[in-house]
Enzyme design. Sequence first.
Site, PDB file in Angstrom:
ATOM      1  N   ARG A   1     -28.819  20.997 -18.621  1.00  0.00           N
ATOM      2  CA  ARG A   1     -28.509  21.486 -17.272  1.00  0.00           C
ATOM      3  C   ARG A   1     -29.728  22.159 -16.639  1.00  0.00           C
ATOM      4  NH1 ARG A   1     -25.238  26.621 -15.855  1.00  0.00           N
ATOM      5  NH2 ARG A   1     -24.567  26.278 -13.695  1.00  0.00           N
TER       6      ARG A   1
ATOM      7  N   ASN B   1     -27.524  29.478 -10.844  1.00  0.00           N
ATOM      8  CA  ASN B   1     -28.364  29.542 -12.039  1.00  0.00           C
ATOM      9  C   ASN B   1     -28.096  30.756 -12.922  1.00  0.00           C
ATOM     10  OD1 ASN B   1     -29.763  27.153 -11.498  1.00  0.00           O
ATOM     11  ND2 ASN B   1     -31.270  28.186 -10.213  1.00  0.00           N
TER      12      ASN B   1
ATOM     13  N   HIS C   1     -31.284  21.406 -13.000  1.00  0.00           N
ATOM     14  CA  HIS C   1     -31.422  22.451 -11.981  1.00  0.00           C
ATOM     15  C   HIS C   1     -32.878  22.653 -11.576  1.00  0.00           C
ATOM     16  CE1 HIS C   1     -27.329  24.662 -11.988  1.00  0.00           C
ATOM     17  NE2 HIS C   1     -27.164  23.407 -12.371  1.00  0.00           N
TER      18      HIS C   1
ATOM     19  N   HIS D   1     -21.727  15.876 -18.247  1.00  0.00           N
ATOM     20  CA  HIS D   1     -20.639  16.838 -18.433  1.00  0.00           C
ATOM     21  C   HIS D   1     -19.811  16.537 -19.675  1.00  0.00           C
ATOM     22  CE1 HIS D   1     -20.466  18.329 -13.959  1.00  0.00           C
ATOM     23  NE2 HIS D   1     -21.579  18.659 -14.594  1.00  0.00           N
TER      24      HIS D   1
END
Length: 328
Positions: free
Chosen positions: A65, A97, A69, A195
Amino acid sequence: MANSKLLLAFSLHLVLALFVFDLANAQGLKLEFYKKSCPSAEYIIKKTTKDFISRAPTLAAPLLRMHFHDCFVRGCDGSVLLNSTSSNQAEKDAIPNQTLRGYQVIDAAKAALEKACPGVVSCADIVALVARDAVLEINGPFWSVPTGRRDGRVSIASEALTNLPAPFFNITQLIASFASKGLSVKDLVVLSGGHTIGIGHCTSFTNRLYNFTGRGDTDPSMDQNYIANLKNRCKPGDTTTFVQMDPGSSQKFDSSYYTVVGKRRGLFQSDAALLDDSTTRAYVQLSSNPSGSSTFLNDFEESMVKMGNIGVLTGSSGEIRKQCSRIN
């Protein structure tokens, strides 16, 4: 006939490898960028990652992740690693975040690299390689990571809010968000498959359980039995509890996420939204079948390479940070 099939399969893999190589070169990246300047770089990163993941396998998801990001804000430049200062709030402290984890893995890899090859390997490359190696450590797919990224000097919290796709996005917003980064609708549905590992905090989806339209109702697109299950875990106002995004399989990198979405049990609105577009819905249906698992894993490798090329800094742009949390 068998030889012909093998030859065709080899040819297809060769074409894909050349495509990935050409795409990377077009961005100024290349495979084994550090072969001469720091020959042990990728080994050091892999070993560091392995040491952490062997003790805490759940770190694989947040490290993947983190790469996502980072790349969606200012490109893959390590800007998500920078700390805020007295005069600037950095991406790290933006709401999306604040639940990121795994910075200690990046810092440990950087410290080891600075001992071996001071001032050579960028934090941006470390993020990209750690994400790949972390997924591989939990028996996920391997993808080639072209390197040569340099580190950005700017990190602004508000840019994370405007660039990261939110968990409540609908399909139109998701497609637009990915398109703005040069990623296709297929990349959207494939990368959403990440996911399959990890967790979601209650605050990211409780509106679907208790107040979807502001009238104290539930999201009609979500399976009602699943809603009842989630209500037992997440009470209104709960800011600390989290649940698995792919229940029962959150530490295994596979295509079961798509089965969950197909059953209307996607945790976020952005997961459920994949059923609202013909292309993404077809991919969900394909990958829900056992025969679609290998297709997803191959596609994930390709989409991760594309994502890792977003807005990279190369050549003399940016810098090579000595510490990943601050500029030189």
